[in-house]
Design an enzyme around this catalytic site. Structure first.
Site, PDB file in Angstrom:
ATOM      1  N   CYS A  31      -4.365   4.886  10.077  1.00 58.68           N
ATOM      2  CA  CYS A  31      -5.209   3.992   9.288  1.00 58.68           C
ATOM      3  C   CYS A  31      -4.385   2.895   8.615  1.00 58.68           C
ATOM      4  O   CYS A  31      -4.911   2.101   7.854  1.00 58.68           O
ATOM      5  CB  CYS A  31      -6.018   4.768   8.263  1.00 58.68           C
ATOM      6  N   HIS A  48     -12.855 -19.246  -0.547  1.00 54.56           N
ATOM      7  CA  HIS A  48     -14.051 -19.689   0.182  1.00 54.56           C
ATOM      8  C   HIS A  48     -13.676 -20.624   1.325  1.00 54.56           C
ATOM      9  O   HIS A  48     -14.317 -20.624   2.367  1.00 54.56           O
ATOM     10  CB  HIS A  48     -15.022 -20.399  -0.763  1.00 54.56           C
ATOM     11  N   ASP A 105       2.698   2.643   4.026  1.00 53.80           N
ATOM     12  CA  ASP A 105       3.643   3.352   3.176  1.00 53.80           C
ATOM     13  C   ASP A 105       4.758   4.004   3.994  1.00 53.80           C
ATOM     14  O   ASP A 105       5.908   4.038   3.562  1.00 53.80           O
ATOM     15  CB  ASP A 105       2.914   4.408   2.334  1.00 53.80           C
TER      16      ASP A 105
HETATM   17  C1  PEP Z   1      -0.984   3.234   4.319  1.00 53.37           C
HETATM   18  O1  PEP Z   1      -0.142   3.467   3.467  1.00 53.37           O
HETATM   19  O2  PEP Z   1      -0.727   2.893   5.487  1.00 53.37           O
HETATM   20  C2  PEP Z   1      -2.408   3.320   3.971  1.00 53.37           C
HETATM   21  C3  PEP Z   1      -3.349   3.209   4.886  1.00 53.37           C
HETATM   22  O3  PEP Z   1      -2.717   3.481   2.667  1.00 53.37           O
HETATM   23  P1  PEP Z   1      -2.681   2.304   1.590  1.00 53.37           P
HETATM   24  O4  PEP Z   1      -2.430   1.031   2.322  1.00 53.37           O
HETATM   25  O5  PEP Z   1      -3.998   2.369   0.912  1.00 53.37           O
HETATM   26  O6  PEP Z   1      -1.540   2.726   0.720  1.00 53.37           O
HETATM   27 MG    MG Z   2      -0.670   4.466   1.631  1.00 57.71          MG
END
Ligand code: PEP
Ligand code: MG
Length: 824
Positions: free
Chosen positions: A762, A455, A715
């Site tokens: 992502c 918080h 990853d």
């Molecule tokens: C990633 O591996 O970059 C990803 C977006 O998946 P996560 O972080 O959920 O493994």
């Molecule tokens: Mg991942």
């Protein structure tokens, strides 16, 4: 108090159906000057999207929230139908109570109505009465209702798992949010109670909830008992915090955490590394802030006297919290102040107070007894598996100290400097400490302990104070007055910097402020480079409640919905229905923007205890992601069914995680296709995460099998560099800007382009301003980032030309190290 006059009650209606009855009750409201005529259409419109049947022969039609401006004043009107009319199949209505609610005065009417409702005899009588005053008396309270009185908390205790919170909805816990709450509560097996002051409601009963009469700002306690209690509480807290379907009171403003000051000191300056809690730069002398421990001796006293002292301390603490609430509300708004309502609610905890009193009566001092009771409760809460609830331990401890200070007569410590503004150093800060920070006197803070989701960190972000947490105990040895620069975005504290560094940091500070203002103002505009190249900026979300916040922060869609979060923090697999509702809610919240739902990515660092998966020596290299789904159709198929069903409500894409081979992609597609055919659903784009080096290398083959790629740089970095993403010593080297990772991304984009397939990113690199620029230069079409980074990333893209970004990307691919890339 709301009034109801005789002219607002129509007895023995001739209305043939529900629509006609709504028109009549609407006309009564028009005639009495409560609403403009247009609101009647809104009441009819609402009926198409929500059922206003309350139960036991009563319906409460009211208009859509967006038409509230057609209400002149809050009022109600009643149409009586002695013979009854069909509201919906199986629902017969005798009393139609039309509501025009400008503010929350109608809560009182709902409260009375629900009491009337509990009394079938009274409903029958009111349905047939020929005297409108009977109805007026029942609804406005001139005659006490004979309904069962609400349960008092002294008789029914809260369940052991609970959270305290505050209702932020402008018009209180009225019918719509209450319906959303009940809907959610009923998905869990656990019993759920909601308490407001001394009134307790069944969390699965709309009527009971309306009886709470909880208005805007009311402190409530939600408690649960049962196997899925932690998950239920987590979801309910999230629902309440996101407004239960009402428009949120405050729009989240993107913070500086996505942006960097673009400044680093000269080499050689002493640097302390911590974790970024709130972005921005602070420059000034350090000041150590140490809460003096409160020493409590167990001096036995007279129980009566100690009991009275305890009561006075509780009253004094309540007084403090009331003042603090008002003060923070004036400064930062009721949302930020609400935590102090929650603190005040802790002081009403019957079990806590009961335990203290019983210790006092077994011969201990009030201070000692309270300390025992609160410490026990704090450690219970700390042990909870659920991080949201465990996070409340610091609040409980904060409020415990407050009472203790009153009991021993210790003065309230002020982490506020009256003279020169300072950078505050502390072991940790409680929310009370943080809220009490005077932003004129405190430039920033750095704590030895704590995490970025505490918080204190949240309050720091909303105060706009740069902050670092978890910097380690070394910061506690720095002397008062030491000159320093705190870089909240980088999580670094520079000690005794040179004059030139101070000047450089000042310049960067001014620039950063100007950039943030521009970025925030333009968060809804698309991210287009200066030479006209557009990149889509989407959000990464973990739960349905995040979707509206993403839209409010400027997201153009969701590029990654991590479905495993629906499976975490609970005791059993979410059913197909439960998943469908969550996905559908997200689709709806996105209002036509695209949603990429990633199928279950469990394994690696994401453990789900109730699945009892065998322990693996190398979890990141084992049965995780798609590999697990392919061997567990009992998990995969219901999830795919839920996604295809939700896809009927808007644009959805399905994405498979951890694809390492062609066979993985082919098998996943085949299962999805079977599910789709079985449901007779239209096809949706099927894509894969590119996050394993083999997938990046084989991208030209994979591009022929799937509709899109989204690169998971988190990853992809760990597997390319063979550095565990959670490893404390490797964390800093596992840099997604490493040229080896960038080359993987480059070849993936090239392969996808050859087959006209779309590529997004992502992973965390997309939310890093440097990363966003290089990724755009490498040709990705979409950057999916954390919600607070959206505005900053969009601004970053707008800041240069695509041609420059391409040149930068080409140069980055030729670098030998991550440091060289960053130096570009
Ligand atoms: C990633 O591996 O970059 C990803 C977006 O998946 P996560 O972080 O959920 O493994
Ligand atoms: Mg991942």
């Amino acid at each position: 108090m709301i009034t109801l006059e005789e002219r607002q009650v129509r007895l023995r209606t001739n209305a043939a159906d529900k629509q006609e009855a709504i028109r009549q009750v609407g006309q009564l409201l028009v005639d009495s000057g409560c609403i403009d005529a247009g609101y009647v259409a809104s009441m009819l419109g609402r009926e198409k999207v929500a059922n206003t049947y309350l139960g036991n022969g009563i319906a409460i039609p009211h208009g859509l929230p967006e038409n509230r401006d057609l209400i002149q004043r809050t009022g109600i009107a009643v149409v009586q139908a002695p013979a009854g009319m069909t509201w919906n199949p199986g629902e017969t209505v005798h009393l139609v109570v039309g509501i025009a609610a400008k503010s929350d005065e109608h809560i009182e009417v709902l409260r009375r109505l629900t009491r009337v409702l509990g009394d079938k005899e009274q409903v029958d009588r009111l349905s047939r009465t020929t005297d409108p005053r009977d109805i007026i008396e029942a609804l406005t309270g001139e005659r006490p209702a004979a309904a069962p009185s609400p349960v008092r908390s002294g008789e029914v205790l809260d369940y052991p798992n609970f959270f305290d919170t505050v209702i932020h909805n402008k018009t209180g816990f009225h019918a719509r949010p209450a319906a959303v709450f009940v809907d959610l509560a009923r998905r869990f097996q656990s019993n759920i109670r909601v308490r407001h002051d001394d009134v307790v409601a069944d969390g699965k009963s709309l009527l009971s909830l309306l009886q709470l009469g909880a208005e805007h700002g009311a402190a409530i306690r939600v408690s649960a008992q049962g196997t899925d209690a932690p998950a239920a509480l987590q979801e309910l807290l999230a629902a309440i915090e996101s407004g239960m379907g009402d428009e949120p009171e405050e729009q989240p403003t993107p913070t500086a955490t996505g942006g960097e000051p673009g400044w680093t000191p000269q080499a050689g300056v002493k640097t302390i590394n911590g974790v970024s809690a709130s972005g921005g730069l602070a420059i000034g002398p350090l000041r150590q802030y140490k809460q003096r421990p409160i020493v409590v001796e167990d001096v036995p006293g007279d129980p009566m006297t100690e009991g009275n002292r305890f009561q006075s301390a509780l009253d004094a603490a309540q007084g403090d919290l009331g003042r603090l609430y008002e003060e923070v509300k004036t400064r930062l708004g009721s949302g930020k102040a609400a935590i102090f309502r929650v603190h005040a609610e802790f002081l009403n905890d019957a079990a806590l107070i009961g335990q203290t009193i019983s210790l006092i009566y077994s011969g201990h001092s009030a201070a000692w007894s309270w300390q025992q009771a609160i410490n026990e409760r704090v450690s219970q809460v700390q042990k909870l598996d659920d991080p949201v609830l465990a996070g409340r331990a610091v609040d409980l401890s904060d409020v415990g100290q407050r009472v203790l200070r009153h009991l021993v007569g210790a003065p309230e410590e002020q982490p506020v400097s009256q003279d020169t503004p300072v950078i505050l150093i502390a072991e940790d800060l409680t929310p009370s400490d943080t809220a009490a920070l005077d932003t004129d006197a405190i430039l920033g803070f750095c704590t030895a302990k704590g995490g970025p989701t505490s918080h204190s960190a949240i309050i720091a972000r909303s105060l706009g104070i740069p902050a670092i947490v978890g910097a380690g105990n070394a910061v506690l040895d720095l002397s008062n007055g030491t000159s320093s620069i705190l870089d909240g975005s980088a999580g670094k504290l520079y000690v005794n910097p040179a004059d030139a560094d101070v000047q450089g940091a000042r310049n960067a500070q001014q620039q950063l402020q100007a950039q943030q203002e521009v970025a925030n103002a333009a968060r809804f505009a698309p991210a287009i480079t200066s030479d006209g190249h557009r990149v889509e900026v989407a959000a990464n979300i973990n739960r349905a409640a995040d979707a509206p916040a993403a839209v409010a922060a400027g997201a153009e869609g969701v590029g990654l919905m991590r479905t495993e979060f629906l499976f975490l923090g609970r005791d059993s697999v979410p059913s197909e229905e439960e998943q469908f509702e969550a996905y559908r809610d997200m689709v709806r919240a996105l209002e036509g923007r695209p949603l990429i739902i990633r199928t279950l990515d469990i394994g690696g660092d994401k453990e789900v205890p109730y699945l009892n998966l065998p322990k693996e020596d190398n979890a990141f290299l084992g049965i995780r992601g798609i590999r697990l789904c392919l061997v567990r159709p009992d998990l995969f198929i219901p999830q795919l069914r839920a996604i295809y069903r939700a896809a009927a409500y808007g644009p959805v894409k399905i994405m498979f995680p951890m694809i390492a081979t062609l066979e993985d992609a082919q098998q996943a597609r085949a299962v999805a296709e079977d599910v789709r055919k079985e449901l007779n659903a239209p096809p949706v784009p099927l894509g894969i995460m590119v996050e394993v080096p083999s997938a990046a290398i084989l991208a030209d083959q994979l591009a022929q099998e799937v509709d899109f790629f989204s690169i998971g740089t988190n990853d992809l970095t760990q597997y390319t560099l063979a550095m565990d993403r959670l490893h404390p010593q490797l964390a800093k080297q596992a840099d997604a800007l490493h040229p080896a990772v960038l080359r993987m991304i480059d070849s993936t984009v090239q392969a996808a382009n050859r087959y006209s397939k779309w590529v997004g990113v992502c992973g965390g690199l997309a939310g890093d301003p440097k990363g966003a620029v290089i990724l755009t230069g490498l040709g990705v079409s979409e950057l999916s980032v954390g919600v607070p980074s959206i505005a900053a990333v969009k601004a970053e893209i707008r800041g240069s030309s695509f041609a420059d970004m391409q040149a930068l990307a080409r140069a980055a691919l030729q670098c030998r190290t991550a440091a060289e890339v960053r130096a570009l």
